[in-house]
Write an enzyme that holds these catalytic residues in place. Structure first.
Site, short mmCIF file in Angstrom:
data_model
loop_
_atom_site.label_atom_id
_atom_site.label_comp_id
_atom_site.label_asym_id
_atom_site.label_seq_id
_atom_site.Cartn_x
_atom_site.Cartn_y
_atom_site.Cartn_z
N ASP A 8 0.86 -1.18 0.00
CA ASP A 8 0.00 0.00 0.00
C ASP A 8 0.90 1.24 0.00
OD1 ASP A 8 0.88 0.30 2.62
OD2 ASP A 8 -1.12 0.27 3.52
N CYS A 65 3.05 -3.10 4.05
CA CYS A 65 2.19 -1.98 4.44
C CYS A 65 2.95 -1.23 5.54
CB CYS A 65 0.79 -2.43 4.85
SG CYS A 65 0.70 -3.51 6.30
N THR A 67 2.83 -1.52 8.83
CA THR A 67 3.30 -2.42 9.88
C THR A 67 3.50 -3.86 9.41
OG1 THR A 67 1.02 -2.97 10.44
CG2 THR A 67 2.02 -1.11 11.63
N HIS A 98 8.99 -23.82 10.01
CA HIS A 98 7.91 -24.44 10.79
C HIS A 98 6.53 -24.26 10.16
CE1 HIS A 98 10.10 -24.65 14.95
NE2 HIS A 98 10.89 -24.97 13.95
N HIS A 133 6.08 -30.87 11.21
CA HIS A 133 5.52 -29.56 10.88
C HIS A 133 4.49 -29.67 9.75
CE1 HIS A 133 8.16 -27.52 13.62
NE2 HIS A 133 9.21 -28.09 13.08
#
Ligand code: RB5
Length: 153
Positions: A8, A65, A67, A98, A133
């Site tokens: 963004d 973005c 964060t 994982h 996993h």
């Protein structure tokens, strides 16, 4: 390898750096926008990258973005997407080993360029461990099935 990349407005500058960095490494990048600092809505970009990854038109995706959080929340709504919001190289490695994360999200307002590019490189160079996993990743996939009822308390 082909990577679907988007951001963004808050991630635009870092997205440009990531695209240039990957191009310099000879990695094919599908830059799906945004292409300026003009305000846009991050779920629109999570969606286009998620679609490319889920349809196997890209091997994996990278979303930026402010964060990384909004992009991860949005991308993880899509079937087949395992997006990891990563803030350091250890998380980058573990999200691949994982969780078999197929979308990396990073925060353009939280990471400096050097750290972000190190995260990208670590993430791309780490393989899924598989083994036990895989069973857990399969259980994540089961959670996506619409038929799966909510358990009673
Ligand atoms: C945009 O202002 C910001 O909210 C967005 O880039 C992202 O950080 C949301 O999670």
């Amino acid at each position: 390898m082909k990577i679907a990349l988007a951001a963004d407005h808050a991630g635009f500058d870092l997205k440009e750096k990531i695209r240039q960095h990957l191009a310099g490494r000879g990695i094919a990048v599908d830059d799906l926008g945004t292409h300026s600092r003009e305000s846009v809505d991050y779920p629109d970009y999570a969606r286009v990258v998620g679609e490319q990854v889920a349809r196997k038109r890209a091997d994996c995706g990278i979303l930026v973005c402010g964060t990384g959080i909004g992009m991860a929340i949005a991308a993880n709504k899509m079937r087949g997407i395992r997006a990891a919001n990563v803030r350091n190289e250890a998380e980058a490695q573990l999200s691949r080993e994982h969780n078999d994360a197929n979308v990396l999200t990073v925060g353009g307002r939280l990471l400096d360029e050097t750290s972000a590019l190190s995260i990208v490189d670590r993430w791309l160079s780490t393989a899924f461990t598989g083994g036990h996993h895989q069973r857990r990743v399969d259980k994540i996939s089961q959670l996506e099935l619409a038929e799966m009822p909510l358990r009673q308390d």
